[in-house]
Design a protein around this motif. Structure first.
Motif, PDB file in Angstrom:
ATOM      1  N   ASP A 160       0.844  -1.214   0.000  1.00 25.69           N
ATOM      2  CA  ASP A 160       0.000   0.000   0.000  1.00 25.69           C
ATOM      3  C   ASP A 160       0.868   1.247   0.000  1.00 25.69           C
ATOM      4  N   VAL A 161       0.506   2.196  -0.854  1.00 22.90           N
ATOM      5  CA  VAL A 161       1.200   3.494  -0.879  1.00 22.90           C
ATOM      6  C   VAL A 161       0.171   4.606  -1.029  1.00 22.90           C
ATOM      7  N   ASN A 162       0.610   5.819  -0.706  1.00 20.54           N
ATOM      8  CA  ASN A 162      -0.233   6.993  -0.922  1.00 20.54           C
ATOM      9  C   ASN A 162       0.478   7.907  -1.903  1.00 20.54           C
ATOM     10  N   ILE A 163      -0.158   8.132  -3.071  1.00 25.48           N
ATOM     11  CA  ILE A 163       0.472   8.936  -4.128  1.00 25.48           C
ATOM     12  C   ILE A 163       0.077  10.400  -3.956  1.00 25.48           C
ATOM     13  N   SER A 164       1.085  11.263  -3.899  1.00 29.50           N
ATOM     14  CA  SER A 164       0.802  12.700  -3.750  1.00 29.50           C
ATOM     15  C   SER A 164       1.012  13.464  -5.052  1.00 29.50           C
ATOM     16  N   LEU A 165       1.794  12.887  -6.001  1.00 30.89           N
ATOM     17  CA  LEU A 165       2.054  13.601  -7.263  1.00 30.89           C
ATOM     18  C   LEU A 165       2.267  12.604  -8.395  1.00 30.89           C
ATOM     19  N   LYS A 166       1.644  12.922  -9.540  1.00 21.79           N
ATOM     20  CA  LYS A 166       1.909  12.196 -10.786  1.00 21.79           C
ATOM     21  C   LYS A 166       2.285  13.232 -11.828  1.00 21.79           C
ATOM     22  N   ARG A 167       3.508  13.152 -12.308  1.00 24.04           N
ATOM     23  CA  ARG A 167       3.969  14.146 -13.292  1.00 24.04           C
ATOM     24  C   ARG A 167       4.393  13.421 -14.565  1.00 24.04           C
ATOM     25  N   GLN A 168       3.977  13.953 -15.706  1.00 20.75           N
ATOM     26  CA  GLN A 168       4.289  13.348 -16.999  1.00 20.75           C
ATOM     27  C   GLN A 168       5.138  14.295 -17.833  1.00 20.75           C
ATOM     28  N   PHE A 169       6.116  13.718 -18.529  1.00 21.18           N
ATOM     29  CA  PHE A 169       7.059  14.524 -19.308  1.00 21.18           C
ATOM     30  C   PHE A 169       7.001  14.164 -20.791  1.00 21.18           C
ATOM     31  N   LEU A 170       7.095  15.188 -21.621  1.00 18.81           N
ATOM     32  CA  LEU A 170       7.385  14.977 -23.047  1.00 18.81           C
ATOM     33  C   LEU A 170       8.787  15.524 -23.267  1.00 18.81           C
ATOM     34  N   ILE A 171       9.742  14.619 -23.529  1.00 16.34           N
ATOM     35  CA  ILE A 171      11.154  15.001 -23.640  1.00 16.34           C
ATOM     36  C   ILE A 171      11.642  14.697 -25.049  1.00 16.34           C
ATOM     37  N   GLU A 172      12.324  15.666 -25.644  1.00 20.27           N
ATOM     38  CA  GLU A 172      12.918  15.454 -26.975  1.00 20.27           C
ATOM     39  C   GLU A 172      14.357  15.910 -26.942  1.00 20.27           C
ATOM     40  N   GLN A 175      15.667  17.748 -23.902  1.00 16.27           N
ATOM     41  CA  GLN A 175      14.951  18.949 -23.454  1.00 16.27           C
ATOM     42  C   GLN A 175      13.508  18.604 -23.097  1.00 16.27           C
ATOM     43  N   ILE A 176      13.028  19.179 -21.978  1.00 19.40           N
ATOM     44  CA  ILE A 176      11.628  18.960 -21.596  1.00 19.40           C
ATOM     45  C   ILE A 176      10.746  19.839 -22.487  1.00 19.40           C
ATOM     46  N   LYS A 177      10.012  19.189 -23.368  1.00 14.99           N
ATOM     47  CA  LYS A 177       9.130  19.911 -24.292  1.00 14.99           C
ATOM     48  C   LYS A 177       7.856  20.346 -23.556  1.00 14.99           C
ATOM     49  N   ALA A 178       7.345  19.467 -22.697  1.00 16.34           N
ATOM     50  CA  ALA A 178       6.145  19.786 -21.903  1.00 16.34           C
ATOM     51  C   ALA A 178       6.112  18.872 -20.691  1.00 16.34           C
ATOM     52  N   LEU A 179       5.475  19.332 -19.593  1.00 12.27           N
ATOM     53  CA  LEU A 179       5.238  18.451 -18.453  1.00 12.27           C
ATOM     54  C   LEU A 179       3.889  18.781 -17.852  1.00 12.27           C
ATOM     55  N   PHE A 180       3.200  17.733 -17.376  1.00 17.03           N
ATOM     56  CA  PHE A 180       1.836  17.888 -16.851  1.00 17.03           C
ATOM     57  C   PHE A 180       1.727  17.174 -15.513  1.00 17.03           C
ATOM     58  N   ASP A 181       1.099  17.810 -14.562  1.00 16.67           N
ATOM     59  CA  ASP A 181       0.711  17.114 -13.330  1.00 16.67           C
ATOM     60  C   ASP A 181      -0.733  16.689 -13.496  1.00 16.67           C
ATOM     61  N   THR A 182      -1.027  15.446 -13.153  1.00 17.59           N
ATOM     62  CA  THR A 182      -2.367  14.923 -13.428  1.00 17.59           C
ATOM     63  C   THR A 182      -2.881  14.085 -12.278  1.00 17.59           C
ATOM     64  N   GLN A 183      -4.198  14.043 -12.153  1.00 17.92           N
ATOM     65  CA  GLN A 183      -4.870  13.170 -11.192  1.00 17.92           C
ATOM     66  C   GLN A 183      -5.121  11.792 -11.813  1.00 17.92           C
ATOM     67  N   GLU A 184      -5.156  11.773 -13.166  1.00 17.83           N
ATOM     68  CA  GLU A 184      -5.578  10.559 -13.877  1.00 17.83           C
ATOM     69  C   GLU A 184      -4.428   9.565 -14.009  1.00 17.83           C
ATOM     70  N   THR A 185      -4.780   8.378 -14.544  1.00 16.26           N
ATOM     71  CA  THR A 185      -3.754   7.379 -14.851  1.00 16.26           C
ATOM     72  C   THR A 185      -2.762   8.001 -15.829  1.00 16.26           C
TER      73      THR A 185
END
Length: 763
Positions: A160-172, A175-185
């Motif tokens: 069991d864990v408790n997730i406080s942050l989910k961050r997604q990266f688009l890297i090219e 270089q980080i092209k974009a990053l999003f914090d999300t509640q979703e999968t």
């Protein structure tokens, strides 16, 4: 997302890339060293081996010395391959080291921690994980559910864990092209970025966008049968390829890619997915079509191909007979017939030498049925072979007196006699003659001995014909609306085909099944996982046959029952029939209803073609409505194709023009080339998917996707039967961004139940 956060993430990324480059240098050196050492061992192999054959002790020492050198060579080769694989993974990771970050706190732990997830694992010099492989147990928390409390499976049980942050990266390129914090999968923003990309001639991995339901498919290790029913474009094939990569990672050391086999719809599709596993750092599994799997066992027979199966018209009686031959009823009839062969009716061939019958089929039958009822087909055959080989040995001396032996001995040249007599010394001429005669007979008996060892005294063709003739005693033909007269006419037709060395796919499976039962074949017991794609185009008999052939394997079956091109309406009860083959407690069925491939407009149109299409959920990616064009002549349609191709090219969209048949594809290719348009016709499943505009017959389009699809002649004349609804759905659902359908005179009535608001009509 603040600029400070993005800047901090970029700093970490730059630092990680620096460490990856450093590790690459280390592995480049390791590869170079291992290669050099291997070369040195090869060059000095016999200098470093003590060769001495004077006595047994010296020979043993020599053998040990050779084995030591061989092991050293093997170790260097293994070291080189391992370092090369790690280097290849690092080179991929250098461009995009990771795609996600998860912050979480384990139950009972005081502090929160962060993990980064990528294509492979990467540790620092102290073995701290800087990046986790997406297949690692901890990485599953990224794919499972939203932030908050999550349970994931580890080798030691649930955690069991408790997730406080989910961050997604688009890297090219670092270089980080974009990053999003999300509640979703996986956030919709990330999906939109990835799904908005243009298609390619090769499928890519989807590890950055695996959905929760796909993750459950990928990581399932319990089910003996995992049945995935997925709408067109729901990512089922992608999920299955990631599943193979996961299993190779999960069971590393106990499973290799040669123990995994995937049956795909055609060779073209095999080529399309060929890069996915190597991209994930794994070797490709064995890949083949069902046709290849069965046809290779009948090298002297022309087995009906995918093209023949699709293009051959079938009348109603043949259709009913096909349904019988493809069913589990027929499968059980073959098993029942095989059990009867333990008592009577096995067909045998005479064993001949020089055109003379050496062992009669009557004698073989007598031997075969001499064994008591405890002998079943497999061991009865083995005992018969043993007895026949003894009989053959007993016949050697008698055969030396035959005229043909005397004649052959007299015609031997001096050189042939010298070669035969090499090292031999006989006291009398009579002894020499007897020796020569015996050698001639032994040589002549070799093919007979080989034939016995290879079961060639069995007559599978005569046996299968006999089985077909007695089918009315084993099956209620009336249940399939077949009369006995129709059945016997069909058997006569089958015999004529067999004489011409031709066989339909519907006969190949029971034919091979009967042979395997007759010979006691136990199947391929080393195979651990079997994957079957486009399951809707398999028959229940074919699936039962594969289950029998891979007795130790777990099965993953995937497909879309709405896309049955070959089995048509019979596919609807396929799941029910398949479940009869497996233990219900170890069966898991997963439905994927959300379609990601196409824009919402294309998905809404394609699901409108289906009578049960409401179960398909479109992903919210906006595009053009499908464009339907009706003209008076094909010449006008060709002009429309060229206009659409120009528009697609201007938008940098790849296009495939899909026709119903190969004949139509050839005719259209000719017309387009006459107007100066460059296109590649895909006429065979053995071709590669070239870049540029493709013309593809419908039966080869299965599983593929393109930015834009042009459906050729979707007319009332061409698509006028309910049986073709699934084919039309398959064609239209290949489109990712744009769909154009063309017809002369009138559109197919199959489009009538699509809401006219869902498309644009031009006349």
């Amino acid at each position: 997302m603040t600029d400070v956060q993005k800047s901090l993430e970029q700093s970490r990324l730059t630092e990680i890339i620096g460490l990856i480059k450093k590790a690459e240098t280390h592995f480049e050196g390791a590869v170079k060293r291992a290669k050099s050492e291997e070369k040195e061992i090869n060059e000095n192999f016999f200098n470093d081996v003590r060769l001495n054959f004077n006595n047994d002790s010296a020979m043993t020492e020599t053998a040990v010395s050779i084995e030591q050198q061989r092991q050293m060579l093997q170790e260097r080769n293994h070291s080189w391959q391992q370092s090369s694989r790690q280097l290849a993974t690092l080179q991929k990771m250098e461009k995009t080291p990771y795609f996600a970050r998860v912050d979480f706190q384990e139950k009972g732990e005081p502090k929160s921690e962060s993990i980064y997830i990528g294509l492979g694992s990467f540790t620092d010099t102290d073995d701290h994980f800087l990046i986790y492989d997406w297949r690692a147990p901890i990485s599953s928390i990224y794919y499972e559910g939203k932030t908050g409390a999550v349970t994931y499976q580890t080798p030691d049980g649930p955690q069991d864990v408790n997730i406080s942050l989910k961050r997604q990266f688009l890297i090219e390129d670092g270089q980080i092209k974009a990053l999003f914090d999300t509640q979703e999968t996986i956030g919709d923003q990330m999906l939109l970025e990835v799904l908005g990309e243009k298609s390619d001639t090769q499928m890519k991995s989807i590890v950055t966008t695996i959905q929760r339901e796909q993750n459950q498919i990928i990581r399932n290790t319990d089910a003996d049968l995992l049945f995935v029913q997925g709408a067109a474009g729901s990512g089922k094939t992608s999920a299955i390829l990631q599943r193979i990569a996961f299993l190779l990672y999960r069971y590393r050391g106990n499973l290799d890619s040669s123990q995994v086999i995937m049956f795909s719809p055609n060779q073209l599709f095999n080529d399309y997915i060929a890069d996915v596993l190597p991209e994930l750092g794994e070797q490709n599994m064995i890949q083949m079509t069902y046709f290849q799997y069965v046809a290779r066992r009948l090298p002297n027979m022309a087995v009906q191909s995918l093209f023949d199966q699709f293009e051959t018209p079938v009348n109603e009686t043949d259709g009913r007979i096909s349904r019988l031959k493809e069913s589990l009823v027929f499968y059980k009839a073959v098993k029942k017939y095989a059990a009867h062969l333990e008592k009577a009716d096995m067909r045998f061939r005479d064993m001949k030498v020089k055109g003379r019958v050496l062992i009669t089929k009557e004698h073989i039958s007598e031997v075969y049925y001499h064994f008591n009822e405890n002998y079943h087909l497999g061991n009865r055959l083995d005992a018969t072979k043993e007895r026949l080989l003894r009989t053959l040995s007993h016949k050697v001396d008698h055969e030396t007196k035959a005229d043909w032996v005397t004649e052959q001995a007299e015609n031997m040249s001096d050189e042939e006699i010298r070669e035969l007599m090499s090292g031999k010394d006989f006291k009398t001429g009579d002894a020499e003659s007897k020796f020569i005669a015996k050698q001639i007979v032994l040589e002549a008996f070799k093919p007979v001995r080989r034939s016995i060892q290879r079961n060639r005294f069995l007559s599978i063709q005569a046996q299968y014909i006999h089985f077909l003739r007695v089918v009315p005693q084993l099956v209620k033909l009336a249940d399939f609306d077949i009369t006995e007269e129709q059945w016997q006419d069909h058997v006569t037709h089958f015999v004529a085909q067999l004489k011409a060395k031709q066989m339909t796919l519907q006969d190949v499976t029971p034919y091979l099944h009967l042979y395997d039962l007759m010979t006691g074949k136990k199947g391929e017991r080393d195979m651990r996982f079997v994957f079957i794609d486009e399951i809707q185009d398999y028959t229940p008999y074919e699936l039962a046959f594969l289950k029998l052939h891979f007795p130790k394997a777990r099965f993953t079956l995937l497909g879309d029952l709405n896309q049955a091109i070959f089995t048509k309406g019979n596919s609807t009860n396929l799941l029910q029939q398949v479940q009869q083959l497996f233990d219900a407690q170890n069966t898991k069925v997963v439905q994927l209803t959300r379609s990601y491939r196409s824009t919402q407009q294309v998905t809404d149109f394609t699901k409108g073609l289906l009578k049960g299409g409401q179960a398909i959920e479109a992903f919210n990616r906006v595009g053009d409505k499908p464009n339907l064009i009706v003209r008076q002549s094909e010449a006008e349609l060709v002009a429309d194709v060229n206009r659409q191709l120009a528009a697609n090219e201007a938008d940098k969209l790849s296009t495939a023009i899909i026709t119903k048949t190969l004949v139509q594809a050839q005719a259209l290719t000719k017309m387009l080339k006459e107007t100066g348009t460059k296109v590649t016709l895909i006429r065979s499943e053995n071709q590669r998917l070239a870049a540029g505009i493709l013309v593809v017959p419908s039966f080869l389009a299965k599983g593929l996707e393109f930015d834009a699809i042009i459906g050729w002649q979707i007319s009332a004349a061409n698509y006028n039967h309910e049986d073709q609804r699934q084919l039309l759905y398959t064609i239209c659902s290949r489109a990712m961004h744009r769909l154009t359908l063309l017809a002369t005179d009138a559109l197919s009535p199959l489009i009538d139940n699509v809401d006219p608001e869902k498309y644009t009509l031009t006349k």
